[in-house]
Structures are given as C-alpha cells and as structure tokens.
Design a protein around this motif. Structure first.
Motif, PDB file in Angstrom:
ATOM      1  N   ILE A   1      -3.834   5.824  -0.399  1.00 27.90           N
ATOM      2  CA  ILE A   1      -4.346   6.322   0.821  1.00 27.90           C
ATOM      3  C   ILE A   1      -3.916   7.751   0.294  1.00 27.90           C
ATOM      4  N   TRP A   2      -4.535   8.998   0.228  1.00 30.42           N
ATOM      5  CA  TRP A   2      -4.139  10.164   0.240  1.00 30.42           C
ATOM      6  C   TRP A   2      -4.836  10.848   1.076  1.00 30.42           C
ATOM      7  N   CYS A   3      -4.097  12.013   1.887  1.00 31.16           N
ATOM      8  CA  CYS A   3      -5.122  12.345   2.997  1.00 31.16           C
ATOM      9  C   CYS A   3      -4.160  14.178   2.486  1.00 31.16           C
ATOM     10  N   ALA A   4      -5.307  15.027   3.224  1.00 32.63           N
ATOM     11  CA  ALA A   4      -4.602  16.562   3.143  1.00 32.63           C
ATOM     12  C   ALA A   4      -3.669  16.802   3.992  1.00 32.63           C
ATOM     13  N   ALA A   5      -3.859  15.900   5.087  1.00 29.60           N
ATOM     14  CA  ALA A   5      -3.536  16.020   6.762  1.00 29.60           C
ATOM     15  C   ALA A   5      -3.872  14.883   7.403  1.00 29.60           C
ATOM     16  N   ILE A   6      -2.475  13.872   8.365  1.00 26.70           N
ATOM     17  CA  ILE A   6      -3.048  13.385   9.246  1.00 26.70           C
ATOM     18  C   ILE A   6      -2.972  13.727  10.088  1.00 26.70           C
ATOM     19  N   ASP A   7      -3.590  13.607  11.276  1.00 23.51           N
ATOM     20  CA  ASP A   7      -3.907  14.402  12.459  1.00 23.51           C
ATOM     21  C   ASP A   7      -3.453  12.869  13.442  1.00 23.51           C
TER      22      ASP A   7
ATOM     23  N   ALA B   1      -9.323   9.198  -0.784  1.00 19.63           N
ATOM     24  CA  ALA B   1      -9.098  10.257  -0.920  1.00 19.63           C
ATOM     25  C   ALA B   1      -9.429  10.835   0.633  1.00 19.63           C
ATOM     26  N   SER B   2      -8.888  11.886   1.322  1.00 20.54           N
ATOM     27  CA  SER B   2      -9.631  11.900   2.925  1.00 20.54           C
ATOM     28  C   SER B   2      -8.584  13.419   2.877  1.00 20.54           C
TER      29      SER B   2
ATOM     30  N   MET C   1       1.172  -1.253   0.130  1.00 24.87           N
ATOM     31  CA  MET C   1       0.351   0.254   0.073  1.00 24.87           C
ATOM     32  C   MET C   1       0.708   1.098  -0.049  1.00 24.87           C
ATOM     33  N   LYS C   2       0.527   2.660  -0.752  1.00 20.30           N
ATOM     34  CA  LYS C   2       0.771   3.586  -0.695  1.00 20.30           C
ATOM     35  C   LYS C   2       0.158   4.901   0.174  1.00 20.30           C
ATOM     36  N   VAL C   3       1.281   4.699   1.526  1.00 23.30           N
ATOM     37  CA  VAL C   3       0.203   6.107   1.759  1.00 23.30           C
ATOM     38  C   VAL C   3       0.767   7.711   1.526  1.00 23.30           C
ATOM     39  N   ILE C   4      -0.362   8.625   1.242  1.00 19.99           N
ATOM     40  CA  ILE C   4       0.502   9.857   1.028  1.00 19.99           C
ATOM     41  C   ILE C   4       0.244  11.001   2.190  1.00 19.99           C
ATOM     42  N   ASN C   5       0.677  12.016   2.724  1.00 17.48           N
ATOM     43  CA  ASN C   5       0.544  13.329   3.791  1.00 17.48           C
ATOM     44  C   ASN C   5       1.128  14.271   2.644  1.00 17.48           C
ATOM     45  N   LEU C   6      -0.422  14.652   1.755  1.00 17.43           N
ATOM     46  CA  LEU C   6       0.456  16.170   0.768  1.00 17.43           C
ATOM     47  C   LEU C   6       0.823  17.200   2.018  1.00 17.43           C
ATOM     48  N   SER C   7       0.660  17.070   3.154  1.00 19.19           N
ATOM     49  CA  SER C   7       0.320  18.702   4.294  1.00 19.19           C
ATOM     50  C   SER C   7       2.303  18.423   4.821  1.00 19.19           C
ATOM     51  N   GLU C   8       2.674  17.369   3.800  1.00 21.39           N
ATOM     52  CA  GLU C   8       4.524  17.168   4.317  1.00 21.39           C
ATOM     53  C   GLU C   8       4.608  18.450   3.251  1.00 21.39           C
ATOM     54  N   ASN C   9       4.716  18.683   2.255  1.00 18.35           N
ATOM     55  CA  ASN C   9       4.828  18.973   1.354  1.00 18.35           C
ATOM     56  C   ASN C   9       4.719  21.062   1.694  1.00 18.35           C
TER      57      ASN C   9
END
Length: 244
Positions: A213-219, A191-192, A27-35
């Motif tokens: 799994i795409w996230c704008a942020a992981i809290d 996407a979340s 699986m892949k998890v991408i946290n877009l808020s890292e950039n």
C-alpha cells in the motif's frame, strides 16, 4: 496510529511499515511523505484552498504525484536483461519483465491513473465504477456500490489499483474483490494520494500476502461525513466540477 497497527505483528523501517493482517498475511505500507521530496510541494498545493480554484493545476498535481509514485513502485518490479543495438555497439540493459495492469476507480482516479500511464506506458488498463452513497439521513454512514467494470485478466500480472483518496476503504476493497475475479494476480499494489489509518485497516484485510500500500500521506482520520481530515476535500469535484 493505534488503529493502524491493529495487526499480529509489525516492524517500522524508514518510511515503510511491514505487518501481518488478522489472517497472518504479510503486508507493506509505504508513506512517501516521511521523506522530503518535490512531491510534498504538489501535496501542499492540493490541500491549499486558494490553489483549488485552479482545476488544471489540481489535476496536474494529482497526475504528477501519480508519476512519482509509479517511479517508486517501479523499483520493486522484477527485471530481465535485454540486448539493445545502438548505432555503435550492443549493450545489455535491465528492463521490467512484469506484465502490468493499472486499475482506477472512476471518476476521481482518472488524473492519478494518467500519471501512472506516463511511467508504465505499456500497461494494460482497468476501470471500476465504485462509489459511495450515504445510507442515513445525517450523512454519517456510507455504503459502497459497484456498477461497472472493464478489465483484462489480471492472472499472473502485477496489479496496481490507484485511487487518490483512501478514506473508509470501502471503494478500494470492493474494487479489489471485483478485479481479482478475473484471475489471481502475481502481486497487488494499492496507491493513494491521501489515506487514513481506518481505510488502510479495511483494505489490508482484503489483500493477499505480500501486497503493498503506497501513500503520499496518511492523515489522522475522517470527520462525521467520512471526509479525510485535514485531507483536501472531494477529489472528483475538485478535478472535474461539482456533481448533482
């Protein structure tokens, strides 16, 4: 992040985590808020209780994050060449060849879904009514109910399931289960806007190999009532008003 990395193996590359779930599926998890990007401004306004009084702004920011996320996902699709005739000459361009289905969970997912449609305007669409209900008097335990689904076949297609909040993961896992009954998709993107490590743990076990799994942020997690903390509250209520 220990709960999040409860997997057989993992590798962190930039804003992406590649790991295997308990069944060994990658699986892949991408946290877009890292950039850093303009998306972080939209996310900050979503979280700010002063901005939340403006429902139009709130919905627009959910939609705009959907557009940004859809653009990022578009980079992962398969492409084919197409010859286009301009008034002056022919030119070959690469266009997506994937057949797309965008699915959302009612009702909070509607503006997020619209953001994806602004980018993938030729996609088919699916809608799932999956909602959570508290199962104890203290409102600390939740169950998920799926009452309605309208979907084309997802067999052989790229399925994107978009829901702003990935909290317990129960609604998303139930949606995956319902949608794949229409056929085996080529690949699945989740996407979340905001996710929790616990929610990701639940969802990754319901996904086939090579899902993303795409996230704008992981809290960090949830409170006792299963709301994401710090999060931004109930997305459906903030978009459309409080419900009974």
């Amino acid at each position: 992040m220990k709960t999040f990395l409860q997997s057989l193996s993992y590798k962190i590359t930039g804003n992406m985590i590649i790991f295997a779930n308990k069944k060994g599926k990658l699986m892949k998890v991408i946290n877009l808020s890292e950039n850093n990007s303009i998306m972080n401004l939209y996310l900050a306004e979503l979280r700010d209780k002063k901005y939340q009084h403006n429902r139009l702004l709130f919905r627009n920011n959910i939609r705009r994050i959907g557009e940004i996320m859809a653009y990022e996902i578009s980079k992962t699709l398969d492409y084919r060449p197409k010859t286009v005739t301009t008034p002056l000459a022919n030119i070959d361009v690469n266009i997506p060849k994937d057949e797309l289905v965008i699915a959302t969970v009612l009702r909070a997912g509607l503006p997020f879904h619209q953001g994806f449609l602004e980018i993938f305007d030729h996609a088919d669409n699916a809608f799932v009514s999956a909602y959570r209900m508290y199962t104890n008097r203290e409102h600390t335990e939740v169950g998920v109910h799926t009452e309605y689904m309208a979907s084309p076949s997802v067999k052989g297609k790229t399925l994107m399931i978009v829901d702003p909040m990935l909290a317990t993961g129960g609604s998303m896992a139930a949606s995956i289960e319902a949608l794949v009954k229409t056929g085996k998709p080529k690949t699945i993107h989740i996407a979340s806007v905001i996710a929790t490590p616990e929610g990701i743990d639940v969802v990754k076990e319901a996904l086939p190999e090579n899902s993303m799994i795409w996230c704008a942020a992981i809290d960090p997690g949830m409170n006792t009532h299963k709301y994401i903390v710090p999060g931004f509250g109930d997305c459906g209520d903030l978009c459309y008003g409080e419900k009974l």
